[in-house]
Design a protein around this motif. Structure first.
Motif, PDB file in Angstrom:
ATOM      1  N   LEU A 157      39.827  46.532  44.133  1.00  0.00           N
ATOM      2  CA  LEU A 157      39.590  45.207  44.754  1.00  0.00           C
ATOM      3  C   LEU A 157      40.392  44.444  43.668  1.00  0.00           C
ATOM      4  CD1 LEU A 157      36.862  45.707  47.313  1.00  0.00           C
ATOM      5  CD2 LEU A 157      39.393  45.466  47.837  1.00  0.00           C
ATOM      6  N   ILE A 158      39.560  44.212  42.819  1.00  0.00           N
ATOM      7  CA  ILE A 158      39.667  43.539  41.836  1.00  0.00           C
ATOM      8  C   ILE A 158      41.068  43.071  41.249  1.00  0.00           C
ATOM      9  CG2 ILE A 158      38.956  42.925  39.247  1.00  0.00           C
ATOM     10  CD1 ILE A 158      36.340  44.008  39.604  1.00  0.00           C
ATOM     11  N   TRP A 161      43.370  41.728  43.581  1.00  0.00           N
ATOM     12  CA  TRP A 161      43.185  40.235  43.587  1.00  0.00           C
ATOM     13  C   TRP A 161      43.821  39.547  42.552  1.00  0.00           C
ATOM     14  CZ3 TRP A 161      39.825  37.128  40.421  1.00  0.00           C
ATOM     15  CH2 TRP A 161      39.904  35.884  40.932  1.00  0.00           C
ATOM     16  N   VAL A 165      46.752  36.701  42.474  1.00  0.00           N
ATOM     17  CA  VAL A 165      46.654  35.585  41.898  1.00  0.00           C
ATOM     18  C   VAL A 165      47.410  35.108  40.744  1.00  0.00           C
ATOM     19  CG1 VAL A 165      44.903  34.041  40.711  1.00  0.00           C
ATOM     20  CG2 VAL A 165      44.097  35.286  42.735  1.00  0.00           C
ATOM     21  N   SER A 170      51.833  41.885  46.056  1.00  0.00           N
ATOM     22  CA  SER A 170      50.980  42.787  46.612  1.00  0.00           C
ATOM     23  C   SER A 170      51.146  44.121  46.062  1.00  0.00           C
ATOM     24  CB  SER A 170      51.279  42.728  48.090  1.00  0.00           C
ATOM     25  OG  SER A 170      50.879  43.962  48.667  1.00  0.00           O
TER      26      SER A 170
END
Lengths: 332, 350
Positions: A157-158, A161, A165, A170
């Protein structure tokens, strides 16, 4: 002598695999209810009329009316003699068909993860041991504690993200969009290799961290042994003597964990693959278990267990082959 | 004397820098090893004898160990005076120069025959490795023949089969023989034997000692023999140095030392050997007290707190120098000489 040993181990494999198949079957039968209850509930809640006769007909079709031993017998004989793993209720496809697309990918991810783990953990472990209490050693110790302590899905998940960012990409999936449904080709393989390192690094993180510590500990034990000093007193260069003597001896746990690295990778892989949307067996297994899709879930559990057993066998044979002490003491 | 000396150690100091403080494991040791001769070094565990010889081959792990002072001169050629000498203490412990000396000019046999060979490779592999490393122009097939010859020379039966054996398949005595074969495979000029028989049965011990002496005669090499066994030293050594807490306290030829031990510590060591032929077996005469903690060495003479001849006001005031009392017999004790350690250094310096 070695071939005899391998032959004996292969023979032992047969009863082991049968026991595993029974356990896999029992495990997936353990929760109350079955796929038909789920299906009927779903249909009824959607307003479809399902008569008891129709349910009974379906039950007979899938063999669910038979006793458990009979069901097991049908299941295992179909697998062993026809290579037929049964039909998935949820996908309405044969299990073999579903898995054919996913097991190779799982295997690819697992093997590449294992290679990633060795290639990174062994040199770092050796360096940490030969430079004990140096800054680099402390750095990797810190990294490995974080690595062991962080669950893979959180890491995934990190990563997603941060990738979004910082780089606005993706990192989900194993293929770019244009290749996702395309048939296999050279370009698709290259495309996969461009994506696959993300799950490999994330899934391999915990194993790498653990292996690093094991390697460092083993090396620290070996480095102070007399034979290392002997080798040094012969005039060998430091690199050559390290690789030939203590590293070689310290590799034993690396080889002996091949077997149980596989289930470790797969159980870690399930969640990471869910998060990263990787088309391996992991997400399918989870879904199948939730739906009580017994043939699908049972087959996956069975196949993975057999792979684990085979992995253990491979690591045992490797150990016997590589370590003369084991070779002569327990095999002869 | 310098012309026939192979190795000259001058004021060697090897210190270990640990968290608890500095351990002066070797604190100003000097001795000569003459060509073809055997120097025995004797002392209790922890007296610095192993660190001394490990320093020669630069095998002391650093950190924490460091050679902080002194010279280790290895004389070249047959005539040491003309051909010059290498100071091993100045070499890079990982450099090519010391590696060319290790195993070729100076080789070593260790105490634990059980762990001295790497467990994963055959005896032959490890001997051949040494031969190929140091003998240029030797093909690997020739190296194998040489390895078998070397195994045969140390009395290993069926050498052409044992060459392919793994260390754990051999007994301790056989392994130590193989170790000696490996150490001698490049005909070194100096063999360092660090308690080579301590871990062996007494009968095997005698065989290994005989073997070493026979080979020394054959090869003509010098030997430094470390042990804490006085019987062994009496058998093998030409010259004996007694060490206590990092210093040599007495040095003499083997006969002189056993006939005329002067230092109270040497006397204590010799007295502590039990004699079976004594009529009434007395209590074992051990040296009083224990070796002091390396961080709490007594001031003055390091042996003063255990010494039966302790002289208050003298022995606790300064360290006695290693001074010659009889020709070729040097003792570090105020009973025989009032020269203090520091004064000798000044004399040497001037």
């Amino acid at each position: 002598m070695l071939t005899q040993y391998i032959g004996r181990r292969l023979l032992l494999l047969i009863p082991l695999v049968l026991i595993i198949s029974v356990i896999s079957f029992v495990l997936i039968q353990l929760p109350p209810g079955d796929i038909l209850n789920m299906e009927v509930l779903r249909l009824r809640s959607a307003g479809t009329q399902v008569s008891e006769e129709e349910v009974e007909a379906l039950r007979q079709l899938y063999g669910l009316d038979k006793s458990l031993p009979e069901q097991y017998w049908l299941w295992i004989t179909n697998i062993l003699f026809k290579g037929n793993f049964g039909t998935s209720f949820t996908y309405v496809k044969s299990v073999s068909e579903i898995l054919a697309a996913r097991v190779p990918l799982t295997a690819a991810v697992s093997v590449l993860t294992a290679i990633f783990v060795w290639v990174t953990a062994v040199p770092i472990g050796v360096y940490s041991a030969t430079h004990q209490y140096s800054l680099v050693d402390y750095f990797w110790t810190f990294v490995s504690f974080i690595g062991v302590a962080t669950p893979g899905f959180l890491l995934a998940l990190i990563f997603l993200w941060l990738a979004f960012v910082w780089f606005d990409i993706s990192a989900i999936g194993l293929f770019s969009q244009q290749y996702e449904t395309a048939p296999w080709s050279w370009a698709k393989l290259v495309n996969m290799l461009q994506h696959i390192w993300v799950p490999i690094v994330i899934i391999g993180m915990a194993n790498t961290a653990g292996m690093m510590r094991t390697m460092r500990g083993m090396m620290l034990d070996e480095l102070n042994k007399q034979y290392v000093i002997t080798a040094r007193s012969k005039g060998l260069t430091e690199t050559r003597l390290l690789v030939k003597y203590p590293v070689r001896t310290s590799m034993n746990p690396v080889f002996s964990t091949i077997g149980w690295m596989l289930p470790g990778i797969i159980s870690g892989e399930v969640l990471v693959s869910m998060v990263l949307n990787i088309p391996t067996t992991g997400p399918v297994l989870l879904q199948a278990l939730l739906n009580q899709d017994m043939f699908l879930a049972g087959s996956i559990v069975f196949i993975l267990s057999v792979l684990t057993v085979v992995g253990t066998l491979i690591s045992d044979i490797l150990l016997v082959w590589l370590d003369p002490r084991i070779r002569y003491e327990s095999v002869a | 004397m310098a012309h026939d000396s192979l190795l000259e150690i001058k004021n060697l100091m090897t210190h270990f820098h640990l968290h608890e403080g500095i351990v002066r494991a070797v604190d100003g040791v000097s001795f000569d090893v003459r060509r073809g001769q055997t120097l025995g070094i004797i002392g209790e565990s922890g007296c610095g004898k192993s660190v001394t010889v490990h320093s020669i081959l630069r095998l002391v792990p650093s950190p924490p160990g460091n050679i902080v002072d002194g010279q280790i001169l290895l004389h070249q050629g047959e005539n040491g005076m003309g051909a010059g000498a290498i100071d091993l203490a100045q070499l890079d412990p990982r450099g090519a120069q010391i590696r060319a000396i290790r195993g070729a000019e100076i080789s070593m046999v260790f105490q634990e025959p059980m762990t001295s060979f790497g467990p994963m490779h055959t005896i032959g592999n490890q001997i051949i490795e040494t031969i190929l490393l140091h003998q240029e122009g030797v093909e690997s097939s020739d190296a194998r023949a040489l390895a078998i010859d070397n195994l045969r020379r140390v009395g290993i039966p069926r050498a052409e089969q044992i060459v392919d054996a793994y260390p754990h398949q051999l007994s301790g005595g056989m392994r130590q023989r193989a170790m000696i074969a490996m150490a001698l495979s490049c005909t070194p000029r100096l063999l360092i034997a660090d308690e080579p028989t301590t871990a062996l049965d007494v009968t095997i011990q005698a065989q290994i000692l005989e073997l070493l002496m026979a080979l020394q005669e054959e090869v003509g090499m010098a030997v430094i023999f470390i042990t804490h066994n006085l019987g062994v030293i009496a058998e093998v050594a030409d010259e004996v140095a007694v060490m206590y807490l990092g210093r040599i306290v007495e040095q003499a030829s083997v006969n002189e030392l056993f006939d005329n031990p002067q230092h109270p510590y040497t006397q204590g060591l010799l007295n502590s050997i039990p004699h079976i032929d004594e009529e009434k077996l007395p209590r074992l005469r051990a040296i009083e007290g224990v070796v002091p903690d390396p961080y709490e060495i007594p001031s003055g003479c390091a042996f003063s707190d255990r010494c039966p001849s302790f002289m208050p006001g003298t022995c606790d005031r300064a360290m006695p120098a290693l001074d010659e009392t009889v020709s070729g017999h040097r003792v570090r004790c105020f009973l025989y000489s009032d020269v203090e350690e520091g004064l000798v250094e000044v004399e040497n310096g001037g």
